[in-house]
Design a protein around this motif. Structure first.
Motif, PDB file in Angstrom:
ATOM      1  N   PRO A 242      17.348 -18.054  34.360  1.00 35.58           N
ATOM      2  CA  PRO A 242      18.791 -18.754  32.861  1.00 35.58           C
ATOM      3  C   PRO A 242      17.853 -19.980  32.742  1.00 35.58           C
ATOM      4  O   PRO A 242      18.277 -20.548  31.818  1.00 35.58           O
ATOM      5  CB  PRO A 242      19.343 -18.732  34.582  1.00 35.58           C
ATOM      6  CG  PRO A 242      18.597 -18.901  35.332  1.00 35.58           C
ATOM      7  CD  PRO A 242      17.573 -17.839  35.903  1.00 35.58           C
ATOM      8  N   GLU A 243      16.447 -19.934  33.439  1.00 31.87           N
ATOM      9  CA  GLU A 243      16.133 -21.332  32.813  1.00 31.87           C
ATOM     10  C   GLU A 243      15.212 -21.570  31.208  1.00 31.87           C
ATOM     11  O   GLU A 243      15.283 -22.505  30.078  1.00 31.87           O
ATOM     12  CB  GLU A 243      14.644 -22.095  33.590  1.00 31.87           C
ATOM     13  CG  GLU A 243      13.943 -21.358  33.777  1.00 31.87           C
ATOM     14  CD  GLU A 243      14.066 -19.781  34.977  1.00 31.87           C
ATOM     15  OE1 GLU A 243      13.107 -19.350  35.171  1.00 31.87           O
ATOM     16  OE2 GLU A 243      15.197 -19.831  35.072  1.00 31.87           O
TER      17      GLU A 243
ATOM     18  N   GLY B 114      21.825 -20.242  26.612  1.00 32.10           N
ATOM     19  CA  GLY B 114      23.513 -19.420  27.234  1.00 32.10           C
ATOM     20  C   GLY B 114      23.139 -17.207  27.197  1.00 32.10           C
ATOM     21  O   GLY B 114      22.301 -17.583  26.751  1.00 32.10           O
ATOM     22  N   LEU B 115      24.735 -17.617  27.302  1.00 28.26           N
ATOM     23  CA  LEU B 115      24.529 -15.597  27.220  1.00 28.26           C
ATOM     24  C   LEU B 115      25.886 -15.520  26.179  1.00 28.26           C
ATOM     25  O   LEU B 115      26.522 -16.214  25.623  1.00 28.26           O
ATOM     26  CB  LEU B 115      25.134 -15.524  28.978  1.00 28.26           C
ATOM     27  CG  LEU B 115      23.694 -14.991  29.821  1.00 28.26           C
ATOM     28  CD1 LEU B 115      25.030 -15.006  30.703  1.00 28.26           C
ATOM     29  CD2 LEU B 115      23.444 -13.749  29.489  1.00 28.26           C
ATOM     30  N   ILE B 116      25.911 -14.578  25.204  1.00 25.56           N
ATOM     31  CA  ILE B 116      26.317 -13.870  24.594  1.00 25.56           C
ATOM     32  C   ILE B 116      27.310 -12.618  25.022  1.00 25.56           C
ATOM     33  O   ILE B 116      25.805 -11.597  24.717  1.00 25.56           O
ATOM     34  CB  ILE B 116      26.374 -14.270  22.817  1.00 25.56           C
ATOM     35  CG1 ILE B 116      25.536 -15.765  22.572  1.00 25.56           C
ATOM     36  CG2 ILE B 116      27.745 -13.413  22.185  1.00 25.56           C
ATOM     37  CD1 ILE B 116      24.992 -15.252  21.125  1.00 25.56           C
ATOM     38  N   PHE B 117      28.368 -12.704  25.256  1.00 21.78           N
ATOM     39  CA  PHE B 117      29.377 -11.045  25.466  1.00 21.78           C
ATOM     40  C   PHE B 117      29.825 -10.241  24.860  1.00 21.78           C
ATOM     41  O   PHE B 117      31.309 -11.616  24.210  1.00 21.78           O
ATOM     42  CB  PHE B 117      29.730 -10.503  27.205  1.00 21.78           C
ATOM     43  CG  PHE B 117      28.689 -10.887  28.004  1.00 21.78           C
ATOM     44  CD1 PHE B 117      28.057 -10.032  28.466  1.00 21.78           C
ATOM     45  CD2 PHE B 117      28.530 -12.269  28.523  1.00 21.78           C
ATOM     46  CE1 PHE B 117      26.889 -10.468  29.232  1.00 21.78           C
ATOM     47  CE2 PHE B 117      27.343 -12.762  29.789  1.00 21.78           C
ATOM     48  CZ  PHE B 117      26.782 -11.311  30.376  1.00 21.78           C
ATOM     49  N   THR B 118      29.822  -9.489  24.019  1.00 24.36           N
ATOM     50  CA  THR B 118      31.063  -8.726  22.382  1.00 24.36           C
ATOM     51  C   THR B 118      31.265  -7.688  23.239  1.00 24.36           C
ATOM     52  O   THR B 118      32.695  -7.094  21.815  1.00 24.36           O
ATOM     53  CB  THR B 118      29.784  -8.951  21.078  1.00 24.36           C
ATOM     54  OG1 THR B 118      29.230  -7.554  21.660  1.00 24.36           O
ATOM     55  CG2 THR B 118      29.290 -10.380  20.977  1.00 24.36           C
TER      56      THR B 118
ATOM     57  N   TRP C 187      23.530 -20.421  35.574  1.00 31.34           N
ATOM     58  CA  TRP C 187      24.234 -19.976  34.332  1.00 31.34           C
ATOM     59  C   TRP C 187      25.099 -20.537  33.834  1.00 31.34           C
ATOM     60  O   TRP C 187      26.245 -20.942  33.109  1.00 31.34           O
ATOM     61  CB  TRP C 187      23.839 -18.111  34.145  1.00 31.34           C
ATOM     62  CG  TRP C 187      23.102 -17.217  34.112  1.00 31.34           C
ATOM     63  CD1 TRP C 187      22.362 -16.474  35.234  1.00 31.34           C
ATOM     64  CD2 TRP C 187      22.634 -17.482  33.001  1.00 31.34           C
ATOM     65  NE1 TRP C 187      21.506 -16.010  34.762  1.00 31.34           N
ATOM     66  CE2 TRP C 187      21.227 -16.294  33.456  1.00 31.34           C
ATOM     67  CE3 TRP C 187      22.500 -18.018  31.869  1.00 31.34           C
ATOM     68  CZ2 TRP C 187      20.190 -15.916  32.387  1.00 31.34           C
ATOM     69  CZ3 TRP C 187      20.915 -17.265  31.211  1.00 31.34           C
ATOM     70  CH2 TRP C 187      20.047 -16.535  30.954  1.00 31.34           C
ATOM     71  N   ASN C 188      25.966 -20.559  34.777  1.00 33.45           N
ATOM     72  CA  ASN C 188      27.580 -22.086  34.913  1.00 33.45           C
ATOM     73  C   ASN C 188      27.072 -22.926  33.945  1.00 33.45           C
ATOM     74  O   ASN C 188      28.423 -23.651  33.448  1.00 33.45           O
ATOM     75  CB  ASN C 188      28.330 -21.631  35.654  1.00 33.45           C
ATOM     76  CG  ASN C 188      29.585 -20.510  35.878  1.00 33.45           C
ATOM     77  OD1 ASN C 188      29.463 -20.392  34.813  1.00 33.45           O
ATOM     78  ND2 ASN C 188      29.668 -20.249  37.566  1.00 33.45           N
ATOM     79  N   ALA C 189      26.135 -23.552  33.830  1.00 29.66           N
ATOM     80  CA  ALA C 189      25.549 -24.290  33.453  1.00 29.66           C
ATOM     81  C   ALA C 189      25.247 -24.968  32.099  1.00 29.66           C
ATOM     82  O   ALA C 189      25.106 -25.849  31.448  1.00 29.66           O
ATOM     83  CB  ALA C 189      24.386 -25.344  34.575  1.00 29.66           C
ATOM     84  N   LYS C 190      24.775 -23.292  31.815  1.00 32.19           N
ATOM     85  CA  LYS C 190      24.902 -23.232  30.350  1.00 32.19           C
ATOM     86  C   LYS C 190      26.410 -22.690  29.473  1.00 32.19           C
ATOM     87  O   LYS C 190      27.220 -22.293  30.454  1.00 32.19           O
ATOM     88  CB  LYS C 190      24.013 -22.195  30.202  1.00 32.19           C
ATOM     89  CG  LYS C 190      22.566 -22.862  30.411  1.00 32.19           C
ATOM     90  CD  LYS C 190      21.200 -21.973  31.135  1.00 32.19           C
ATOM     91  CE  LYS C 190      20.282 -22.051  31.134  1.00 32.19           C
ATOM     92  NZ  LYS C 190      19.596 -23.372  31.176  1.00 32.19           N
TER      93      LYS C 190
END
Length: 309
Positions: free
Chosen positions: A54-55, A59-63, A136-139
């Motif tokens: 994750p570093e 962040g992440l994108i989910f569609t 990941w939740n920090a992003k």
């Protein structure tokens, strides 16, 4: 009771019923669900490697729910052995799911699983819970729709943007936020739309996409549609849930409907699918205001209501 046809696979909620069937029933509509798509998962070892770092991302994108299911497949708790059915963090994999990595493969017809010893690429559930999930939740974790957000929450991630009903609205939301220095990781399908990537690129927001699934025709499309038409007749409305689902099923629907096809009110779950319907020369009577059972049922009820003079 008017009969409507929804071209998607059924999914039970916590009440043990598909939410679309329940919601349409509240409007006095009898909904039948027929799946038109199957899915194959791809590049899971590469995706697992990216999730473990994750570093390197902003962040992440989910569609789509399938992208989240790819995450679940990377979080297998235990090593899988020959002929052991995969479990996806407490929920069964869809019957329309196949996994197509060299070290992790489904065999028809029972979809048993063969993995290499140790499934070396799978993230340990304990590592995810104790370390990676928190990082990941920090992003920012961006999602389209409440259904996808619910699945993301189940793997322990907090979400934002779920009230955006489509990729274009989510892209606008992301662009309104502070631009990350690191790229956003975007797991997607082979037929992903270009709206979101282009909008982010135009705003200078870095993004790294990885293809983790592909859509293929469901093997039972023709048989299931033939059975529906022979027993139920011409539906008052048919809803399509993706351009690819439209492409795989339209020919069969045209053949079965014949000259009566003009009687059918065609609906789309969102603007992308609506545009695909228009490109095929089909009139779109309803586009759901948001990709939810409530919005779709309300929209179709309105177009099916008899109009007084």
């Amino acid at each position: 009771m008017m009969k409507v046809l929804l071209l998607k696979d059924a999914k039970e909620d916590d009440c043990g019923q598909d939410p679309y069937i329940r919601e349409f029933g509240l409007y006095g509509l009898e909904a039948t669900l027929i799946p038109v798509l199957s899915f194959e998962f791809l590049s899971l070892p590469s995706f697992s490697e990216k999730l473990s770092h994750p570093e390197g991302y902003g962040g992440l994108i989910f569609t789509s729910p399938r992208a989240v299911e790819a995450v679940e497949l990377c979080l297998e708790k235990d090593n899988k052995t020959e002929d052991e059915e995969p479990k996806s963090r407490g929920r069964k994999l869809s019957k329309t799911t196949r996994i197509c990595d060299s070290s992790y493969r489904v065999r028809a017809p029972g979809r048993s699983v063969r993995t290499s010893p140790g499934a070396w690429w799978a993230l340990r559930d304990s590592v995810w819970k104790n370390s990676l999930k928190e990082k990941w939740n920090a992003k920012s974790v961006y999602v389209v729709g409440n259904a996808t957000a619910s699945l993301v929450n189940k793997v322990g991630l907090d979400t934002e943007g779920e009230n955006c009903g489509n990729a274009e609205k989510l892209a606008k939301y992301i662009c309104s936020r502070e631009s990350p220095a690191l790229p956003l990781l975007f797991p997607c399908g082979t037929l992903k739309g270009e709206t979101l990537p282009k909008m982010l690129k135009d705003k200078g927001i870095p993004m790294e996409s990885i293809t983790v699934y592909q859509k293929i025709p469901h093997p039972g499309i023709q048989v299931n549609l033939n059975s529906y038409y022979s027993k139920q007749g011409i539906p008052a409305s048919i809803t399509f849930f993706s351009p690819s689902g439209l492409a795989y099923s339209l020919k069969h629907i045209q053949e079965l409907s014949g000259d009566n096809i003009d009687q059918i009110k065609f609906a789309a779950i969102g603007p992308t699918t609506a545009r695909a319907l228009g490109a095929q020369g089909l009139p779109v009577s309803c586009t759901a205001e948001s990709p939810t059972p409530q919005a779709l049922a309300a929209g179709i009820r309105r177009v099916l209501e008899p109009r007084s003079c």
